[in-house]
Enzyme design. Structure first.
Site, PDB file in Angstrom:
ATOM      1  CB  THR A  60      35.943  37.017  39.377  1.00  0.00           C
ATOM      2  OG1 THR A  60      36.112  38.410  39.592  1.00  0.00           O
ATOM      3  CG2 THR A  60      36.263  36.266  40.650  1.00  0.00           C
ATOM      4  CE  LYS A  64      36.109  38.851  34.929  1.00  0.00           C
ATOM      5  NZ  LYS A  64      35.375  40.107  34.702  1.00  0.00           N
ATOM      6  CG  ASP A 100      32.606  40.866  32.220  1.00  0.00           C
ATOM      7  OD1 ASP A 100      31.690  40.728  33.042  1.00  0.00           O
ATOM      8  OD2 ASP A 100      33.783  40.539  32.455  1.00  0.00           O
ATOM      9  N   GLY A 126      41.053  44.615  31.941  1.00  0.00           N
ATOM     10  CA  GLY A 126      40.122  43.619  31.413  1.00  0.00           C
ATOM     11  C   GLY A 126      38.730  44.188  31.185  1.00  0.00           C
ATOM     12  CG  ASN A 146      44.939  52.587  31.175  1.00  0.00           C
ATOM     13  OD1 ASN A 146      43.997  52.261  31.893  1.00  0.00           O
ATOM     14  ND2 ASN A 146      46.137  52.045  31.293  1.00  0.00           N
ATOM     15  CB  THR A 148      49.772  52.671  32.095  1.00  0.00           C
ATOM     16  OG1 THR A 148      49.743  52.483  33.516  1.00  0.00           O
ATOM     17  CG2 THR A 148      51.129  52.334  31.532  1.00  0.00           C
ATOM     18  NE  ARG A 151      46.834  47.255  30.813  1.00  0.00           N
ATOM     19  CZ  ARG A 151      46.289  46.857  31.952  1.00  0.00           C
ATOM     20  NH1 ARG A 151      46.251  47.661  32.988  1.00  0.00           N
ATOM     21  NH2 ARG A 151      45.799  45.647  32.058  1.00  0.00           N
TER      22      ARG A 151
HETATM   23  P1  NDP Z   1      42.267  45.438  35.890  1.00  0.00           P
HETATM   24  O1  NDP Z   1      43.164  45.183  37.049  1.00  0.00           O
HETATM   25  O2  NDP Z   1      42.383  44.585  34.665  1.00  0.00           O
HETATM   26  O3  NDP Z   1      42.428  46.976  35.412  1.00  0.00           O
HETATM   27  C1  NDP Z   1      42.480  48.018  36.345  1.00  0.00           C
HETATM   28  C2  NDP Z   1      42.363  49.350  35.615  1.00  0.00           C
HETATM   29  O4  NDP Z   1      42.275  50.391  36.587  1.00  0.00           O
HETATM   30  C3  NDP Z   1      43.555  49.683  34.714  1.00  0.00           C
HETATM   31  O5  NDP Z   1      43.104  50.424  33.607  1.00  0.00           O
HETATM   32  C4  NDP Z   1      44.416  50.544  35.649  1.00  0.00           C
HETATM   33  O6  NDP Z   1      45.284  51.419  34.959  1.00  0.00           O
HETATM   34  C5  NDP Z   1      43.329  51.341  36.340  1.00  0.00           C
HETATM   35  N1  NDP Z   1      43.778  51.930  37.594  1.00  0.00           N
HETATM   36  C6  NDP Z   1      44.096  51.286  38.743  1.00  0.00           C
HETATM   37  N2  NDP Z   1      44.448  52.169  39.695  1.00  0.00           N
HETATM   38  C7  NDP Z   1      44.368  53.403  39.129  1.00  0.00           C
HETATM   39  C8  NDP Z   1      44.594  54.733  39.600  1.00  0.00           C
HETATM   40  N3  NDP Z   1      44.987  54.975  40.863  1.00  0.00           N
HETATM   41  N4  NDP Z   1      44.363  55.763  38.751  1.00  0.00           N
HETATM   42  C9  NDP Z   1      43.940  55.542  37.488  1.00  0.00           C
HETATM   43  N5  NDP Z   1      43.718  54.313  36.978  1.00  0.00           N
HETATM   44  C10 NDP Z   1      43.937  53.255  37.794  1.00  0.00           C
HETATM   45  O7  NDP Z   1      40.787  45.359  36.500  1.00  0.00           O
HETATM   46  P2  NDP Z   1      39.420  45.112  35.693  1.00  0.00           P
HETATM   47  O8  NDP Z   1      39.509  45.813  34.402  1.00  0.00           O
HETATM   48  O9  NDP Z   1      39.092  43.666  35.680  1.00  0.00           O
HETATM   49  O10 NDP Z   1      38.334  45.800  36.654  1.00  0.00           O
HETATM   50  C11 NDP Z   1      38.247  47.219  36.787  1.00  0.00           C
HETATM   51  C12 NDP Z   1      37.076  47.552  37.709  1.00  0.00           C
HETATM   52  O11 NDP Z   1      35.834  47.177  37.095  1.00  0.00           O
HETATM   53  C13 NDP Z   1      37.111  46.808  39.044  1.00  0.00           C
HETATM   54  O12 NDP Z   1      36.752  47.702  40.077  1.00  0.00           O
HETATM   55  C14 NDP Z   1      36.058  45.729  38.906  1.00  0.00           C
HETATM   56  O13 NDP Z   1      35.461  45.384  40.120  1.00  0.00           O
HETATM   57  C15 NDP Z   1      35.049  46.410  37.982  1.00  0.00           C
HETATM   58  N6  NDP Z   1      34.247  45.458  37.205  1.00  0.00           N
HETATM   59  C16 NDP Z   1      32.889  45.522  37.321  1.00  0.00           C
HETATM   60  C17 NDP Z   1      32.085  44.704  36.576  1.00  0.00           C
HETATM   61  C18 NDP Z   1      30.607  44.813  36.705  1.00  0.00           C
HETATM   62  O14 NDP Z   1      29.909  43.915  36.253  1.00  0.00           O
HETATM   63  N7  NDP Z   1      30.081  45.876  37.260  1.00  0.00           N
HETATM   64  C19 NDP Z   1      32.646  43.691  35.654  1.00  0.00           C
HETATM   65  C20 NDP Z   1      34.100  43.707  35.596  1.00  0.00           C
HETATM   66  C21 NDP Z   1      34.857  44.569  36.362  1.00  0.00           C
HETATM   67  P3  NDP Z   1      46.826  51.010  34.620  1.00  0.00           P
HETATM   68  O15 NDP Z   1      46.781  50.258  33.322  1.00  0.00           O
HETATM   69  O16 NDP Z   1      47.533  52.305  34.527  1.00  0.00           O
HETATM   70  O17 NDP Z   1      47.312  50.142  35.775  1.00  0.00           O
END
Ligand code: NDP
Length: 264
Positions: A60, A64, A100, A126, A146, A148, A151
């Site tokens: 996790t 990953k 996933d 991710g 997204n 950003t 990205r």
């Molecule tokens: P990452 O850290 O790789 O990505 C985070 C994402 O959230 C990016 O796209 C980021 O955008 C965006 N983000 C963060 N803060 C904000 C904000 N304030 N406003 C808008 N966008 C924002 O995390 P993961 O992709 O690994 O995980 C994302 C979520 O999915 C987590 O909550 C995780 O727990 C959940 N998850 C659930 C799973 C399940 O089985 N249910 C499996 C995997 C993940 P930016 O690029 O701009 O920073």
């Protein structure tokens, strides 16, 4: 004895031990599933322990992506997504997989969420990459947004998707929150409610809290909704099958995760 673990940092709140212990119990298998605190700089040494000491591990945040160069073999899916969440150890060789993406699709199907596009994936981290890859593979038209934008544009180019502004959500049939917005914050949503479509479905990957503002507003609008727990359970069940050849009942794993969440 079967030995499994989840590696991450922080990993103390992972629901995986509860889910996988339930799977072992339901199948009548003797085994253990630990949560091993593993900061990124300790991953190499930890994987050396996994090589001979464990049948498999889940990975996790933040491991990953970091695991890819450290494994002996990576599945085509994990390679394309750029993330490994499941490692199988056989005879001292480490094999990397991503469940996933397939777990997300299985959960949609099990929950009766129609696989109809256009699908809008919010988030290009991710989880967003895994979901976008899965939906594209299922033949849907996939849009990505997204925070950003660069990205989202890079992901769109890589996977052959379309990067769109947030208001295009109104035209989507399937919305997926793959951002971390809403995590431990019941008042936060990535999507202003006025951008919700008139019909379709919404899935939130965030499961803390289970009923996020995004899902509550989508449900109030009349959309079909799914929480993050079915995907969590399915990615776990599919990982378990990679390790043992046996598919545990994802509903039992989901219930174990729900109880662990309620106990927090
Ligand atoms: P990452 O850290 O790789 O990505 C985070 C994402 O959230 C990016 O796209 C980021 O955008 C965006 N983000 C963060 N803060 C904000 C904000 N304030 N406003 C808008 N966008 C924002 O995390 P993961 O992709 O690994 O995980 C994302 C979520 O999915 C987590 O909550 C995780 O727990 C959940 N998850 C659930 C799973 C399940 O089985 N249910 C499996 C995997 C993940 P930016 O690029 O701009 O920073």
């Amino acid at each position: 004895m079967l030995r499994f673990a989840v590696l991450g940092h922080p990993v103390g709140h992972s629901l995986s031990p509860a889910m996988h212990r339930e799977a072992l119990k339901a199948l009548g298998l003797a085994g253990s599933y630990e949560a091993l605190e593993t900061p990124q700089e300790a991953l190499g040494a930890r994987l050396e322990e996994v090589r001979w000491g464990y049948r498999g591990v889940n990975l996790t945040l933040p491991l990953k992506e970091a695991a890819l160069p450290l494994l002996d073999w990576i599945s085509p899916e994990a390679q394309a997504i750029g993330a490994v969440n499941t490692v199988l150890s056989v005879e001292g060789r480490l094999f990397g997989f991503n469940t996933d993406a397939s777990g997300f699709l299985e959960a949609l199907q099990a929950g009766g969420i129609p696989l109809e596009g256009p699908a809008l994936v919010l988030g290009a981290g991710g989880a967003g990459r895994a979901v976008a890859w899965a939906l594209k593979g299922a033949g849907l038209e996939v849009w990505v947004w997204n925070r950003t934008p660069a990205r989202a544009e890079a992901l769109a180019k890589e996977f052959g998707l379309k990067a769109v502004p947030l208001e295009r959500a109104r035209e989507a049939r399937l919305l997926v929150n793959a951002t971390s917005v809403g995590l431990k914050d019941p008042g936060a949503t990535p999507l202003p409610p006025e951008f919700l479509p008139a019909e379709g479905a919404a899935v939130d990957l965030v499961y803390r809290p289970l009923w996020t503002r995004f899902l509550r507003e989508a449900q109030a609008r009349g959309l079909k909704v799914q929480t993050g727990l079915p995907m969590l359970a399915w990615q776990g069940a599919l990982a378990f099958r990679i390790w043992t050849g046996l598919l545990p009942d994802p509903r039992g794993m989901e219930e174990a995760a729900r109880q662990a969440l309620e106990g927090e």
